[in-house]
Enzyme design. Structure first.
Site, PDB file in Angstrom:
ATOM      1  N   GLY A 109      11.154 -46.010  15.178  1.00 14.25           N
ATOM      2  CA  GLY A 109      12.730 -45.843  15.555  1.00 14.25           C
ATOM      3  C   GLY A 109      13.185 -47.130  16.560  1.00 14.25           C
ATOM      4  O   GLY A 109      12.453 -47.618  17.264  1.00 14.25           O
ATOM      5  N   ASP A 168      10.021 -41.860  23.554  1.00 14.62           N
ATOM      6  CA  ASP A 168       9.108 -40.797  23.804  1.00 14.62           C
ATOM      7  C   ASP A 168       8.459 -40.706  25.107  1.00 14.62           C
ATOM      8  O   ASP A 168       7.810 -39.853  25.484  1.00 14.62           O
ATOM      9  CB  ASP A 168       8.452 -40.205  22.520  1.00 14.62           C
ATOM     10  CG  ASP A 168       9.112 -39.810  21.652  1.00 14.62           C
ATOM     11  OD1 ASP A 168      10.511 -39.261  21.757  1.00 14.62           O
ATOM     12  OD2 ASP A 168       8.893 -39.885  20.214  1.00 14.62           O
TER      13      ASP A 168
END
Length: 397
Positions: free
Chosen positions: A14, A144
Protein backbone atom coordinates in the site's frame (compact mmCIF):
# COMPACT_ATOMS: atom_id res chain seq x y z
CA UNK A 1 31.47 -5.44 -6.20
CA UNK A 2 33.57 -5.32 -9.37
CA UNK A 3 30.78 -4.34 -11.75
CA UNK A 4 29.60 -0.81 -12.45
CA UNK A 5 27.57 0.33 -9.49
CA UNK A 6 23.83 0.11 -10.09
CA UNK A 7 21.04 0.37 -7.52
CA UNK A 8 17.72 -1.20 -8.44
CA UNK A 9 14.81 -0.17 -6.22
CA UNK A 10 11.12 -1.07 -6.07
CA UNK A 11 8.08 -0.11 -4.01
CA UNK A 12 5.52 -2.65 -2.85
CA UNK A 13 2.25 -2.89 -0.97
CA UNK A 14 0.00 0.00 0.00
CA UNK A 15 1.08 3.61 -0.63
CA UNK A 16 1.84 6.07 2.16
CA UNK A 17 2.64 9.74 2.60
CA UNK A 18 6.31 8.84 3.21
CA UNK A 19 7.27 5.99 0.86
CA UNK A 20 8.51 8.43 -1.78
CA UNK A 21 10.73 10.07 0.82
CA UNK A 22 12.50 6.71 1.15
CA UNK A 23 12.77 6.54 -2.63
CA UNK A 24 14.31 10.03 -2.64
CA UNK A 25 16.83 8.85 -0.04
CA UNK A 26 17.76 5.87 -2.20
CA UNK A 27 18.24 8.04 -5.29
CA UNK A 28 20.28 10.65 -3.44
CA UNK A 29 22.56 8.03 -1.87
CA UNK A 30 22.94 6.20 -5.17
CA UNK A 31 24.05 9.38 -6.92
CA UNK A 32 26.53 10.10 -4.12
CA UNK A 33 27.93 6.58 -4.59
CA UNK A 34 28.39 7.29 -8.29
CA UNK A 35 25.87 4.60 -9.13
CA UNK A 36 23.25 4.32 -11.81
CA UNK A 37 19.82 4.18 -10.13
CA UNK A 38 17.08 2.12 -11.77
CA UNK A 39 13.50 1.75 -10.56
CA UNK A 40 11.09 -1.16 -10.86
CA UNK A 41 7.79 0.00 -12.31
CA UNK A 42 4.95 -1.65 -10.36
CA UNK A 43 7.22 -3.63 -8.07
CA UNK A 44 8.70 -7.06 -8.67
CA UNK A 45 5.70 -8.02 -10.78
CA UNK A 46 6.13 -5.08 -13.13
CA UNK A 47 9.88 -5.63 -13.27
CA UNK A 48 9.29 -9.24 -14.33
CA UNK A 49 7.20 -7.84 -17.18
CA UNK A 50 10.12 -5.67 -18.29
CA UNK A 51 9.07 -2.34 -16.76
CA UNK A 52 11.81 -0.13 -15.32
CA UNK A 53 12.85 3.52 -15.31
CA UNK A 54 16.17 5.35 -14.96
CA UNK A 55 15.75 7.32 -11.72
CA UNK A 56 18.99 9.29 -11.63
CA UNK A 57 17.93 10.81 -14.94
CA UNK A 58 14.33 11.44 -13.85
CA UNK A 59 15.46 13.26 -10.68
CA UNK A 60 18.54 15.30 -11.50
CA UNK A 61 18.42 18.16 -9.01
CA UNK A 62 17.90 18.77 -5.31
CA UNK A 63 14.59 20.43 -6.16
CA UNK A 64 13.44 17.29 -7.98
CA UNK A 65 14.34 15.12 -4.99
CA UNK A 66 12.71 17.51 -2.52
CA UNK A 67 9.48 17.42 -4.53
CA UNK A 68 9.60 13.62 -4.62
CA UNK A 69 10.30 13.54 -0.88
CA UNK A 70 7.08 15.45 -0.22
CA UNK A 71 4.90 13.64 -2.77
CA UNK A 72 2.49 11.00 -1.40
CA UNK A 73 1.75 7.52 -2.81
CA UNK A 74 4.20 5.32 -4.73
CA UNK A 75 5.92 7.17 -7.58
CA UNK A 76 7.19 3.92 -9.08
CA UNK A 77 3.85 2.18 -8.75
CA UNK A 78 3.28 -0.88 -6.61
CA UNK A 79 2.09 -4.47 -6.61
CA UNK A 80 0.96 -7.22 -4.27
CA UNK A 81 2.92 -10.15 -5.61
CA UNK A 82 3.89 -13.12 -3.45
CA UNK A 83 7.21 -14.53 -4.53
CA UNK A 84 6.95 -18.34 -4.36
CA UNK A 85 9.66 -20.48 -2.83
CA UNK A 86 12.34 -21.68 -5.29
CA UNK A 87 11.25 -25.27 -4.64
CA UNK A 88 7.80 -24.43 -5.93
CA UNK A 89 8.85 -22.23 -8.85
CA UNK A 90 12.54 -21.90 -9.64
CA UNK A 91 11.77 -20.43 -13.06
CA UNK A 92 10.57 -17.12 -11.63
CA UNK A 93 13.89 -16.73 -9.78
CA UNK A 94 15.87 -17.52 -12.91
CA UNK A 95 13.83 -14.93 -14.76
CA UNK A 96 14.35 -12.33 -12.02
CA UNK A 97 18.11 -12.89 -11.74
CA UNK A 98 18.43 -12.76 -15.52
CA UNK A 99 16.66 -9.39 -15.40
CA UNK A 100 18.96 -8.26 -12.57
CA UNK A 101 21.97 -9.17 -14.73
CA UNK A 102 20.52 -7.48 -17.82
CA UNK A 103 20.02 -4.23 -15.96
CA UNK A 104 23.40 -4.55 -14.25
CA UNK A 105 22.06 -4.45 -10.69
CA UNK A 106 24.69 -4.63 -7.98
CA UNK A 107 22.20 -3.81 -5.20
CA UNK A 108 18.47 -4.51 -5.05
CA UNK A 109 16.35 -2.59 -2.56
CA UNK A 110 12.66 -3.16 -1.88
CA UNK A 111 10.58 -0.62 0.04
CA UNK A 112 7.62 -2.19 1.81
CA UNK A 113 6.18 -4.07 4.76
CA UNK A 114 6.13 -7.65 6.06
CA UNK A 115 5.52 -9.26 2.69
CA UNK A 116 8.18 -7.13 1.00
CA UNK A 117 10.72 -8.23 3.60
CA UNK A 118 9.75 -11.82 2.74
CA UNK A 119 10.61 -11.03 -0.88
CA UNK A 120 14.03 -9.63 0.08
CA UNK A 121 14.74 -12.65 2.30
CA UNK A 122 13.91 -15.09 -0.50
CA UNK A 123 15.95 -13.20 -3.12
CA UNK A 124 18.96 -12.93 -0.82
CA UNK A 125 18.84 -16.64 0.01
CA UNK A 126 18.54 -17.61 -3.66
CA UNK A 127 21.37 -15.30 -4.61
CA UNK A 128 23.60 -16.74 -1.88
CA UNK A 129 22.82 -20.32 -2.87
CA UNK A 130 23.58 -19.59 -6.53
CA UNK A 131 26.74 -17.57 -6.13
CA UNK A 132 25.35 -14.12 -6.95
CA UNK A 133 27.19 -11.09 -5.61
CA UNK A 134 24.08 -8.86 -5.76
CA UNK A 135 23.21 -7.29 -2.40
CA UNK A 136 19.60 -7.34 -1.18
CA UNK A 137 18.36 -4.79 1.39
CA UNK A 138 14.85 -4.11 2.71
CA UNK A 139 13.58 -0.60 3.41
CA UNK A 140 10.66 -0.57 5.88
CA UNK A 141 7.30 1.00 5.06
CA UNK A 142 3.84 0.48 6.53
CA UNK A 143 1.22 2.67 8.13
CA UNK A 144 0.33 -0.33 10.31
CA UNK A 145 3.62 0.03 12.23
CA UNK A 146 3.69 -3.74 12.69
CA UNK A 147 7.23 -4.65 11.62
CA UNK A 148 9.41 -6.25 14.27
CA UNK A 149 13.04 -5.26 14.96
CA UNK A 150 12.38 -1.56 14.40
CA UNK A 151 11.08 1.05 16.83
CA UNK A 152 8.53 2.18 14.26
CA UNK A 153 8.03 2.24 10.50
CA UNK A 154 8.07 5.11 8.01
CA UNK A 155 4.53 5.90 6.94
CA UNK A 156 3.08 5.35 10.39
CA UNK A 157 3.72 8.81 11.83
CA UNK A 158 1.95 10.59 8.96
CA UNK A 159 -1.02 8.22 8.94
CA UNK A 160 -1.28 8.50 12.73
CA UNK A 161 -1.24 12.29 12.45
CA UNK A 162 -4.12 12.11 9.97
CA UNK A 163 -6.09 9.76 12.23
CA UNK A 164 -5.66 11.97 15.31
CA UNK A 165 -6.58 15.12 13.36
CA UNK A 166 -9.62 13.51 11.76
CA UNK A 167 -10.86 12.02 15.03
CA UNK A 168 -10.77 15.49 16.50
CA UNK A 169 -12.71 17.00 13.59
CA UNK A 170 -15.32 14.23 13.68
CA UNK A 171 -15.86 14.80 17.40
CA UNK A 172 -16.65 18.46 16.77
CA UNK A 173 -19.00 17.51 13.94
CA UNK A 174 -20.86 14.93 16.04
CA UNK A 175 -21.37 17.27 18.98
CA UNK A 176 -23.44 19.96 17.24
CA UNK A 177 -26.80 18.37 18.05
CA UNK A 178 -28.48 18.17 21.44
CA UNK A 179 -29.05 14.43 21.33
CA UNK A 180 -27.40 11.22 22.41
CA UNK A 181 -25.10 9.74 19.76
CA UNK A 182 -22.23 7.30 19.31
CA UNK A 183 -19.82 7.61 16.38
CA UNK A 184 -17.62 4.65 15.45
CA UNK A 185 -14.52 5.61 13.48
CA UNK A 186 -12.99 2.62 11.71
CA UNK A 187 -9.21 2.77 11.29
CA UNK A 188 -6.81 0.50 9.39
CA UNK A 189 -4.90 -2.26 11.15
CA UNK A 190 -5.48 -5.89 10.20
CA UNK A 191 -3.40 -7.53 12.94
CA UNK A 192 -2.07 -4.71 15.11
CA UNK A 193 -3.70 -1.66 16.67
CA UNK A 194 -0.93 0.93 16.41
CA UNK A 195 -2.80 3.17 13.98
CA UNK A 196 -6.11 2.95 15.82
CA UNK A 197 -4.28 3.79 19.05
CA UNK A 198 -3.16 7.07 17.49
CA UNK A 199 -6.77 8.30 17.63
CA UNK A 200 -6.10 8.82 21.35
CA UNK A 201 -3.76 11.68 20.44
CA UNK A 202 -6.72 13.85 19.37
CA UNK A 203 -7.37 16.94 21.48
CA UNK A 204 -10.90 15.61 21.90
CA UNK A 205 -9.87 12.11 22.90
CA UNK A 206 -12.10 9.21 21.87
CA UNK A 207 -14.06 7.77 24.79
CA UNK A 208 -13.31 4.20 23.72
CA UNK A 209 -10.45 2.74 21.66
CA UNK A 210 -10.78 -0.86 20.44
CA UNK A 211 -7.67 -2.71 19.23
CA UNK A 212 -7.14 -6.17 17.70
CA UNK A 213 -4.84 -7.12 20.58
CA UNK A 214 -7.79 -7.43 23.00
CA UNK A 215 -10.90 -9.51 22.11
CA UNK A 216 -14.08 -7.45 21.98
CA UNK A 217 -16.76 -8.26 24.56
CA UNK A 218 -19.90 -6.80 22.99
CA UNK A 219 -21.88 -6.81 26.23
CA UNK A 220 -19.09 -4.99 28.07
CA UNK A 221 -18.90 -2.44 25.28
CA UNK A 222 -22.66 -1.78 25.40
CA UNK A 223 -22.46 -1.31 29.17
CA UNK A 224 -19.61 1.17 28.78
CA UNK A 225 -21.47 3.14 26.09
CA UNK A 226 -24.60 3.36 28.25
CA UNK A 227 -22.52 4.68 31.16
CA UNK A 228 -20.89 7.29 28.93
CA UNK A 229 -24.22 8.39 27.42
CA UNK A 230 -25.65 8.90 30.90
CA UNK A 231 -23.02 11.63 31.40
CA UNK A 232 -22.62 13.21 27.95
CA UNK A 233 -24.32 13.56 24.59
CA UNK A 234 -21.51 12.64 22.24
CA UNK A 235 -19.48 9.43 22.47
CA UNK A 236 -16.57 8.77 20.10
CA UNK A 237 -15.14 5.29 19.49
CA UNK A 238 -11.97 4.50 17.59
CA UNK A 239 -12.19 0.92 16.30
CA UNK A 240 -9.62 -1.10 14.39
CA UNK A 241 -10.77 -2.85 11.24
CA UNK A 242 -9.08 -5.97 12.63
CA UNK A 243 -10.87 -6.09 15.99
CA UNK A 244 -11.98 -9.63 16.87
CA UNK A 245 -14.48 -11.42 19.07
CA UNK A 246 -13.30 -13.75 21.90
CA UNK A 247 -13.57 -16.75 19.56
CA UNK A 248 -11.13 -15.11 17.13
CA UNK A 249 -13.66 -14.09 14.52
CA UNK A 250 -13.22 -10.71 12.85
CA UNK A 251 -16.06 -8.36 13.78
CA UNK A 252 -16.10 -7.05 10.21
CA UNK A 253 -17.06 -10.53 8.99
CA UNK A 254 -20.38 -10.06 10.76
CA UNK A 255 -21.07 -7.13 8.44
CA UNK A 256 -19.79 -8.59 5.18
CA UNK A 257 -18.85 -11.89 3.60
CA UNK A 258 -17.43 -13.36 0.44
CA UNK A 259 -14.66 -10.78 -0.02
CA UNK A 260 -11.95 -13.38 -0.71
CA UNK A 261 -8.22 -13.11 -0.01
CA UNK A 262 -5.24 -11.50 -1.72
CA UNK A 263 -1.94 -13.02 -2.92
CA UNK A 264 -0.70 -13.30 0.64
CA UNK A 265 -3.79 -14.95 2.10
CA UNK A 266 -5.05 -11.76 3.77
CA UNK A 267 -8.68 -10.69 3.44
CA UNK A 268 -8.89 -8.70 0.21
CA UNK A 269 -11.18 -6.13 1.80
CA UNK A 270 -11.22 -5.58 5.54
CA UNK A 271 -14.05 -3.27 6.52
CA UNK A 272 -17.38 -3.31 8.28
CA UNK A 273 -16.51 -3.37 11.98
CA UNK A 274 -17.81 0.18 12.48
CA UNK A 275 -21.02 -0.53 10.57
CA UNK A 276 -21.70 -3.67 12.59
CA UNK A 277 -21.06 -1.94 15.93
CA UNK A 278 -23.13 1.09 14.96
CA UNK A 279 -26.07 -1.16 14.07
CA UNK A 280 -25.64 -3.19 17.27
CA UNK A 281 -25.55 -0.04 19.40
CA UNK A 282 -28.65 1.39 17.75
CA UNK A 283 -30.48 -1.89 18.35
CA UNK A 284 -29.34 -2.38 21.94
CA UNK A 285 -29.28 1.22 23.23
CA UNK A 286 -31.54 3.03 20.80
CA UNK A 287 -29.45 6.19 20.33
CA UNK A 288 -28.30 7.83 17.11
CA UNK A 289 -25.23 6.08 15.70
CA UNK A 290 -22.85 6.70 12.86
CA UNK A 291 -20.11 4.61 11.24
CA UNK A 292 -17.20 6.40 9.59
CA UNK A 293 -14.61 4.37 7.66
CA UNK A 294 -11.42 6.34 7.07
CA UNK A 295 -10.45 3.73 4.47
CA UNK A 296 -7.68 4.73 2.04
CA UNK A 297 -7.89 8.39 3.06
CA UNK A 298 -5.53 7.67 5.96
CA UNK A 299 -2.69 6.36 3.78
CA UNK A 300 -1.60 9.32 1.67
CA UNK A 301 -2.84 12.45 3.45
CA UNK A 302 0.26 14.54 2.70
CA UNK A 303 -1.36 17.77 3.92
CA UNK A 304 -0.92 16.52 7.50
CA UNK A 305 2.27 14.53 6.92
CA UNK A 306 4.62 14.27 9.88
CA UNK A 307 7.96 16.00 9.28
CA UNK A 308 9.68 13.44 11.54
CA UNK A 309 8.17 10.68 9.42
CA UNK A 310 9.37 12.15 6.12
CA UNK A 311 12.87 12.76 7.46
CA UNK A 312 13.22 9.24 8.87
CA UNK A 313 11.82 7.68 5.70
CA UNK A 314 14.50 9.51 3.71
CA UNK A 315 17.19 8.42 6.17
CA UNK A 316 16.39 4.70 5.96
CA UNK A 317 16.41 4.83 2.16
CA UNK A 318 19.76 6.60 2.18
CA UNK A 319 21.25 4.24 4.78
CA UNK A 320 20.06 1.17 2.86
CA UNK A 321 22.15 2.14 -0.17
CA UNK A 322 25.18 2.79 2.02
CA UNK A 323 24.73 -0.63 3.63
CA UNK A 324 24.52 -2.42 0.28
CA UNK A 325 27.72 -0.83 -1.00
CA UNK A 326 29.42 -1.62 2.29
CA UNK A 327 28.82 -5.29 1.47
CA UNK A 328 25.70 -5.98 3.54
CA UNK A 329 22.93 -8.22 2.25
CA UNK A 330 19.80 -9.97 3.58
CA UNK A 331 19.26 -7.04 5.94
CA UNK A 332 16.56 -4.46 6.63
CA UNK A 333 17.44 -0.89 7.54
CA UNK A 334 15.57 -0.24 10.79
CA UNK A 335 15.02 2.70 13.15
CA UNK A 336 16.36 2.71 16.69
CA UNK A 337 15.02 5.24 19.22
CA UNK A 338 17.90 6.77 21.16
CA UNK A 339 15.83 9.00 23.42
CA UNK A 340 12.28 10.25 23.78
CA UNK A 341 12.98 13.68 25.23
CA UNK A 342 14.64 15.12 23.27
CA UNK A 343 13.45 12.80 20.53
CA UNK A 344 16.38 11.21 18.70
CA UNK A 345 16.75 8.15 16.47
CA UNK A 346 19.38 6.45 14.36
CA UNK A 347 19.33 3.80 11.66
CA UNK A 348 20.57 0.25 12.17
CA UNK A 349 20.66 -3.01 10.23
CA UNK A 350 18.72 -6.11 11.24
CA UNK A 351 18.50 -9.59 9.75
CA UNK A 352 15.61 -9.50 7.28
CA UNK A 353 14.72 -13.10 8.19
CA UNK A 354 13.89 -11.91 11.71
CA UNK A 355 11.37 -9.45 10.20
CA UNK A 356 9.71 -11.28 7.33
CA UNK A 357 6.19 -12.58 7.97
CA UNK A 358 6.16 -11.53 11.63
CA UNK A 359 3.76 -9.07 13.27
CA UNK A 360 4.60 -6.63 16.06
CA UNK A 361 1.56 -6.08 18.25
CA UNK A 362 0.85 -3.27 20.69
CA UNK A 363 2.17 -4.47 24.09
CA UNK A 364 -0.70 -5.51 26.34
CA UNK A 365 0.64 -3.34 29.17
CA UNK A 366 0.21 -0.29 26.90
CA UNK A 367 -3.53 -1.01 26.63
CA UNK A 368 -5.96 -0.28 29.46
CA UNK A 369 -6.93 -3.19 31.69
CA UNK A 370 -10.47 -3.33 30.27
CA UNK A 371 -9.15 -3.26 26.68
CA UNK A 372 -11.05 -0.10 25.76
CA UNK A 373 -8.32 2.52 25.93
CA UNK A 374 -4.57 3.17 25.87
CA UNK A 375 -2.04 3.85 28.60
CA UNK A 376 0.30 6.84 28.90
CA UNK A 377 3.31 4.78 27.77
CA UNK A 378 1.69 4.33 24.37
CA UNK A 379 0.83 8.03 24.15
CA UNK A 380 4.45 8.93 24.96
CA UNK A 381 5.68 6.47 22.33
CA UNK A 382 3.42 7.88 19.59
CA UNK A 383 3.56 11.62 20.23
CA UNK A 384 7.06 12.38 18.83
CA UNK A 385 6.24 10.47 15.63
CA UNK A 386 3.11 12.53 14.98
CA UNK A 387 4.34 15.97 15.99
CA UNK A 388 2.20 18.94 16.93
CA UNK A 389 -1.33 18.64 15.60
CA UNK A 390 -3.13 21.48 13.80
CA UNK A 391 -4.43 23.96 16.39
CA UNK A 392 -7.83 23.08 17.82
CA UNK A 393 -9.83 23.83 20.91
CA UNK A 394 -8.73 21.48 23.66
CA UNK A 395 -12.16 20.15 24.56
CA UNK A 396 -15.86 20.31 23.87
CA UNK A 397 -18.23 21.93 26.33
Amino acid sequence: MSREKCVLVGQSGGPTAAINASLAGVIAAGILEGARVEGMRYGIQGFLDGNSVRLDEAFVSRVDLELLRNTPASWLGSCRFKLPSPADNDAVYQQLFNRFEEIGASAVLYIGGNDSMDTIAKLAAYGRDNGSDIRFIGVPKTIDNDLVETDHTPGYGSAARFVATTMNELAYDADVYNLKSVTFVEIMGRDAGWLTASSALAFVEPDVVLLPEVPLDEDALMTRLEELLSKKNTVMVGVSEGVRTPDGRLVCEKASSGVGVDEFGHLAMLSGASRYLAALTKQRIGCKTRAVELSTLQRCASYVASRVDLNEAYDVGHAAVEAAFAGETAKMCAIERVSNDPYETRTKLVDVLSVANKVRSVPREWISADGMGVEKELIEYMRPLVGTLPAQLASLD
